[in-house]
Design a protein around this motif. Sequence first.
Motif, PDB file in Angstrom:
ATOM      1  N   VAL A 321      14.530  75.576  67.436  1.00 55.89           N
ATOM      2  CA  VAL A 321      14.956  76.963  67.994  1.00 55.89           C
ATOM      3  C   VAL A 321      15.609  77.535  66.693  1.00 55.89           C
ATOM      4  O   VAL A 321      16.686  77.086  66.131  1.00 55.89           O
ATOM      5  N   ASN A 322      15.277  78.805  66.298  1.00 59.90           N
ATOM      6  CA  ASN A 322      16.367  79.452  65.438  1.00 59.90           C
ATOM      7  C   ASN A 322      16.804  80.872  65.896  1.00 59.90           C
ATOM      8  O   ASN A 322      15.969  81.521  66.416  1.00 59.90           O
ATOM      9  N   CYS A 323      17.925  81.052  65.843  1.00 61.25           N
ATOM     10  CA  CYS A 323      18.723  82.039  66.104  1.00 61.25           C
ATOM     11  C   CYS A 323      19.085  83.002  64.859  1.00 61.25           C
ATOM     12  O   CYS A 323      20.248  82.592  64.208  1.00 61.25           O
ATOM     13  N   VAL A 328      21.801  80.168  63.108  1.00 60.39           N
ATOM     14  CA  VAL A 328      21.848  78.883  63.546  1.00 60.39           C
ATOM     15  C   VAL A 328      20.454  78.350  63.793  1.00 60.39           C
ATOM     16  O   VAL A 328      19.646  79.222  64.135  1.00 60.39           O
ATOM     17  N   SER A 329      20.230  77.186  63.663  1.00 57.58           N
ATOM     18  CA  SER A 329      19.039  76.374  63.906  1.00 57.58           C
ATOM     19  C   SER A 329      19.328  75.103  64.486  1.00 57.58           C
ATOM     20  O   SER A 329      20.298  74.624  64.226  1.00 57.58           O
ATOM     21  N   ALA A 330      18.679  74.887  65.560  1.00 61.97           N
ATOM     22  CA  ALA A 330      18.769  73.393  65.977  1.00 61.97           C
ATOM     23  C   ALA A 330      17.393  72.926  66.748  1.00 61.97           C
ATOM     24  O   ALA A 330      16.623  73.681  67.134  1.00 61.97           O
ATOM     25  N   LEU A 331      17.655  71.656  67.303  1.00 63.77           N
ATOM     26  CA  LEU A 331      16.556  70.938  68.014  1.00 63.77           C
ATOM     27  C   LEU A 331      17.077  71.261  69.267  1.00 63.77           C
ATOM     28  O   LEU A 331      18.175  70.648  69.634  1.00 63.77           O
ATOM     29  N   MET A 332      16.340  71.605  70.594  1.00 71.01           N
ATOM     30  CA  MET A 332      16.732  71.789  71.727  1.00 71.01           C
ATOM     31  C   MET A 332      15.748  71.622  72.822  1.00 71.01           C
ATOM     32  O   MET A 332      14.559  71.606  72.870  1.00 71.01           O
ATOM     33  N   ASP A 333      16.367  71.171  73.835  1.00 66.87           N
ATOM     34  CA  ASP A 333      15.355  70.911  75.234  1.00 66.87           C
ATOM     35  C   ASP A 333      14.689  72.193  75.416  1.00 66.87           C
ATOM     36  O   ASP A 333      15.059  73.293  75.175  1.00 66.87           O
ATOM     37  N   ARG A 334      13.364  71.950  75.894  1.00 60.56           N
ATOM     38  CA  ARG A 334      12.438  73.124  76.020  1.00 60.56           C
ATOM     39  C   ARG A 334      12.683  74.112  77.486  1.00 60.56           C
ATOM     40  O   ARG A 334      12.363  75.063  77.595  1.00 60.56           O
ATOM     41  N   GLU A 345      25.821  87.458  67.621  1.00 62.58           N
ATOM     42  CA  GLU A 345      25.768  86.500  68.906  1.00 62.58           C
ATOM     43  C   GLU A 345      24.422  86.456  69.342  1.00 62.58           C
ATOM     44  O   GLU A 345      23.365  87.367  69.159  1.00 62.58           O
ATOM     45  N   SER A 346      24.156  85.094  69.756  1.00 63.87           N
ATOM     46  CA  SER A 346      22.932  84.744  70.448  1.00 63.87           C
ATOM     47  C   SER A 346      23.150  84.066  71.779  1.00 63.87           C
ATOM     48  O   SER A 346      24.270  83.527  72.027  1.00 63.87           O
ATOM     49  N   VAL A 347      22.372  84.253  72.847  1.00 73.63           N
ATOM     50  CA  VAL A 347      22.831  83.867  73.962  1.00 73.63           C
ATOM     51  C   VAL A 347      21.346  83.076  74.654  1.00 73.63           C
ATOM     52  O   VAL A 347      20.161  83.650  74.726  1.00 73.63           O
ATOM     53  N   LEU A 362      26.339  81.489  71.242  1.00 68.38           N
ATOM     54  CA  LEU A 362      26.366  81.124  69.691  1.00 68.38           C
ATOM     55  C   LEU A 362      26.973  82.389  69.196  1.00 68.38           C
ATOM     56  O   LEU A 362      26.406  83.535  69.117  1.00 68.38           O
ATOM     57  N   ARG A 363      28.292  82.267  68.569  1.00 75.54           N
ATOM     58  CA  ARG A 363      28.895  83.416  68.087  1.00 75.54           C
ATOM     59  C   ARG A 363      29.288  83.108  66.575  1.00 75.54           C
ATOM     60  O   ARG A 363      29.879  82.027  66.437  1.00 75.54           O
TER      61      ARG A 363
END
Length: 515
Positions: A321-323, A328-334, A345-347, A362-363
Motif C-alpha cells: 500500500v502506498n499513500c 508512507v508505504s507499508a505491507l497491509m492486510d487486504r 493525511e491518508s485514511v 496517517l498524518r
Amino acid sequence: MFVMSQRKSVASRPSRRQFLATSLFSGLAVGQCTLGQPVLAADRPIRLKTANNRDLFRVRMEMDVKGNVHLAKDPMIPDSPKQVLPITAKMVLDYEERYLRPSGASADSEVIAAERHYYEATGNSRLNRTDQNTKLRSAVGSVIARREELPESIYSQADYLTAAEVELLRTPVSSVAIDRLVPERALRSGESAEVDAEVLASVLNLSNVVASDVQMELVSIDGAQAKLQMRGKLDGSVAGVPTELRVLGKLTLDRQTNTVSWAAIAIHETREIGKAEPGFDVTATIRMIRKPVARAQKLARTPAKVDFNSEPPTERMLMSVNCDHAGVSALMDRRWRIMKDAPGESVLRMIENDDSIAQLNLRTLPRLGEGEQWTLEAFEQDVKRTLGERFTDIIQSQEGVTDGGLRMLRVVAAGAVQGVPIQWIMMHFSDDDQRRVVATLTMDGESAARLGGSDIQLAASLQLTRPAGNVAGDAAGRDGAPEKQGVLKEKLSNNATSQLESTASVRSPSDGINR
C-alpha cells in the motif's frame, strides 16, 4: 466468508436490453461462422461434452467498461450526499493457465486453484478527469489463484502485489470456470437450459447468487462446434455488498477439444455503495479467446504446490500500500481500503463483508529541530490531551525501533464515545532526518480482536517515502507557527472531506476500473 443478501429482482428495462444487445452483437461476435461443416439434425437432442482432462490453456481476455461510479462525497460521514462520476476503462490480460487439483481429486471435480503466467496485463481507466494506468510488474508475472471462496484470491510467491495489481488481475469472467456454462443435459437447437446459480457465481467471480433467471440456449451445432447464447438477470453479492447484473453473451464450444474456445459477454451491473467501495452502474464487455496447449511455455514444468488443507498463505496475501500524500508505504492486510489520500493525511478502513472493523489515519507532522526527539512520556500526555473526555485509561505504552529502522512510540488507550467502548492505537514514527508520521487506529472494543495483528504488521513494514525536504509544513505547524515539542496536532475526526477521483476502486464485473 461472505454474507448472503436476499434481494428482489429488478424488472427488465427495454433500453438496457437494447444497449446490451447493441454493444455485444455490433462488434463482439464477428468471425464466428463455420463454413463447410454439416449442420446436425435440429430435432435430435444432443448432449454437449466438456473435457475434464485438459489442465493447461493459453487465454487472452480484453475488457471495455463504460458507465458511472456512485460515490459518497465524504466517505467519513454516514449518509453523505452522493456524487456520480463517469468512467471508462480498457483492460488486456494475456496469460498461460494451469489448473491445480488436490491429491485424489476426480477429473469431474470443480477446479479450485490455478497458476498463471502473464505475458501481458495492462489497464487504462478514466474516472471523471483522472487517468489511471496500471501494468503488472514482471517480478510478479506468475501468480496463484485460489477459488475455494469467491472472489478468488490471487497472490504471487515472488513478491507482494500492489492494491492496483490485485484489482487488475481480478477478472469479471473466470477462464477457469467458463466451461461450466455448457449445459449438462441434452438439447435441441433453439432449446434453452437454466444456468445453475452456483455456476454463475463461479463464472462471474461473485460471492454468491441468490436469485437468477439466466438461461443458456443452444443456437446451432455441427461437427466442429456448438454455438450457445446466454441471457438473463441475477441478484447476488460481492464481499457483502448487494449487486444486480444483466448478462448477454455468446459462447463457442470447440467440439474437437471439448472446451469453450471463444466467448463474448456483456454485463450490465448496478452495485450499491458499500462502506469501503463505491457503487456503480456500468456495462462491461468481455471478449475471451481460449486454447488448450500441450506444454507450458512460461510456467514451470512442475506444477506449483498448493496446500489445499489450508487457506491461502497469510504472508503472501499482504499487499503493498502506498499513500503518496502521507508519504508512507507499508505491507497491509487486504481488508484495508484507502478511503482518502489527500495532502497531509491518508485514511484507510478495514472492511470485511461490508462490516467496518477499524479506521487508520496517517498524518505527516512538521519536522523537529536537529537532534530533537519526542519522549514516550510526552507522547502519552499528548494522547490524553487529544482524546480529552473520551479518554479513560492507557492500556499499554512502549518505544523501540521498527524493522525498517524507524524510531517508534506506541500508546494503546481506552475510552468511550457516546457510551460505546473505543480503543485507540497511536504510533509515532520518526527517522534521522526528523521526518515524522503519526498512525492512529480507531476501533470499538469488540473489533479490537479482529485486527489480526494489523497494527504490528503496519509498524514492522512502514517506510517513509517522501524526501525529507518535502515534508509538509517543515518546521512549522499548519497555521505557520512553530510546533511545540511534545504537542501532537493530530485530531481524531470523522468529517474530513476528500477528493475521491484518484482512490475509487470497483470490483467484478467491472474490474477493468482501477485506482
